[in-house]
Write an enzyme that holds these catalytic residues in place. Structure first.
Site, mmCIF file in Angstrom:
data_model
loop_
_atom_site.group_PDB
_atom_site.id
_atom_site.type_symbol
_atom_site.label_atom_id
_atom_site.label_comp_id
_atom_site.label_asym_id
_atom_site.label_seq_id
_atom_site.Cartn_x
_atom_site.Cartn_y
_atom_site.Cartn_z
ATOM 1 N N GLU A 1 0.758 -1.211 -0.009
ATOM 2 C CA GLU A 1 0.085 0.107 -0.016
ATOM 3 C C GLU A 1 0.737 1.331 -0.035
ATOM 4 O O GLU A 1 0.108 2.345 -0.252
ATOM 5 C CB GLU A 1 -1.043 -0.206 1.227
ATOM 6 N N GLU B 1 7.137 -21.555 8.437
ATOM 7 C CA GLU B 1 7.476 -20.601 9.561
ATOM 8 C C GLU B 1 8.773 -21.186 10.408
ATOM 9 O O GLU B 1 9.338 -20.390 11.056
ATOM 10 C CB GLU B 1 6.608 -20.342 10.478
#
Length: 313
Positions: A98, A129
């Site tokens: 963004e 992860e």
């Protein structure tokens, strides 16, 4: 579904001991959550999110220290890199993505890394992860250097992928920022700028996509926005580095120019056209009564800061 072995940084790995991480605790309230009427259930879920706001507000001084340390590096042309897994990784992708439409920040200077790669944005990638070496490799592959800033995000503060990314960044001399929702975690200890977002247990126990994730979103949004403000991407409280690339943004750009200059609408439209849709150039041109080319020159001389270009600094 398969499960990876507990990681060496997991405080309960192979011990069966109670997990000391607050985000993994069972919330003491609402043990009858699944029996609540729908309206009351939504009241409880939304009300618990207030804890995310409070945690982010408490972290504001730490975020300010991180921003102050990051700013000189970005002024020298450095990049923002992000590293996370699961919800944290997706929030990293969101924040990085963004920055371009909001502030015209070059996409190559906002690099999100998520455990498991792009597939993990939409799907769970089992065991990703827990791969510390992958975190190191992913950071090294970016060509990270001393002017770059790595923001590692993990609710637990123990995620191996993020710790590996952090280690590689520090080895390269980059600034490291760590966001964790648990106190005294490896992520907070090993990052140069540790930011604790102490949200405590989730109302759905262990589901850190709830207020832990919300606090991370607030912190990332606030940190990157503060950096963009200091880098001259904002004039007053107007996002003047917006570029009008579609009909909605063209309308927004026009409103920003009108608000910043008080010029008649035809003049604002003409200035935006001459400026190639760049709000900041149009504002400086109108305010100073100069051409778009001259406004651009003055902005370049002021390192992109509209207030300085206007002689208001």
């Amino acid at each position: 579904m398969t499960h990876a072995d507990p990681s060496p940084t997991d405080p309960t790995a192979r011990t069966g001991a109670a997990d000391p991480r607050r985000t993994e605790g069972v919330h003491p309230d609402h043990p009858d959550l699944d029996r609540l009427p729908l309206g009351e259930l939504l009241d409880v879920l939304t009300g618990d999110q207030l804890g995310a706001v409070q945690a982010a507000q408490a972290a504001a001084p730490a975020l300010a220290r991180a921003a102050a340390a990051a700013l000189p590096r970005l002024e020298r042309g450095g990049r923002l890199l992000y590293a996370g897994a699961g919800t944290s990784g997706r929030l990293c992708v969101l924040d990085a993505t963004e920055l371009t439409p909001t502030f015209s920040w070059p996409p190559g200077r906002a690099v999100p890394l998520i455990a498991g790669g792009e597939r993990a944005i939409r799907s769970a990638v089992e065991g990703a992860e827990d791969d510390r070496a992958a975190g190191e490799r992913d950071v090294q592959a970016t060509g990270i250097g001393p002017d770059d800033v790595l923001i590692g995000v993990a609710a637990s503060g123990t995620t191996p992928y993020v710790l590996g990314a952090l280690h590689a960044a520090r080895q390269a001399g980059a600034l490291t920022v760590g966001l964790s929702n648990n106190p005294d975690t490896p992520l907070l200890r090993e990052a140069e700028c540790g930011v604790l977002l102490d949200t405590g247990p989730e109302i759905i126990s262990g589901s850190t996509r709830l207020k832990a994730g919300t606090a991370q979103k607030i912190a990332l949004n606030s940190l990157s926005s503060a950096l963009m403000v200091r880098l001259g991407k904002v004039y007053g409280n107007l996002m003047v580095d917006l570029r009008a690339s579609n009909e909605k943004l063209e309308g927004r750009a026009l409103r920003l120019v009108l608000h910043a200059t008080g010029a008649p609408e035809p003049d604002a439209r003409a200035a935006l056209l001459d400026a190639g849709g760049q709000v900041k150039v149009a504002v400086v041109a109108l305010r100073l009564g100069v051409s778009a080319a001259e406004a651009t020159r003055r902005l370049d001389a002021a390192h992109g800061h509209a207030r300085a270009a206007l002689g208001e600094a």
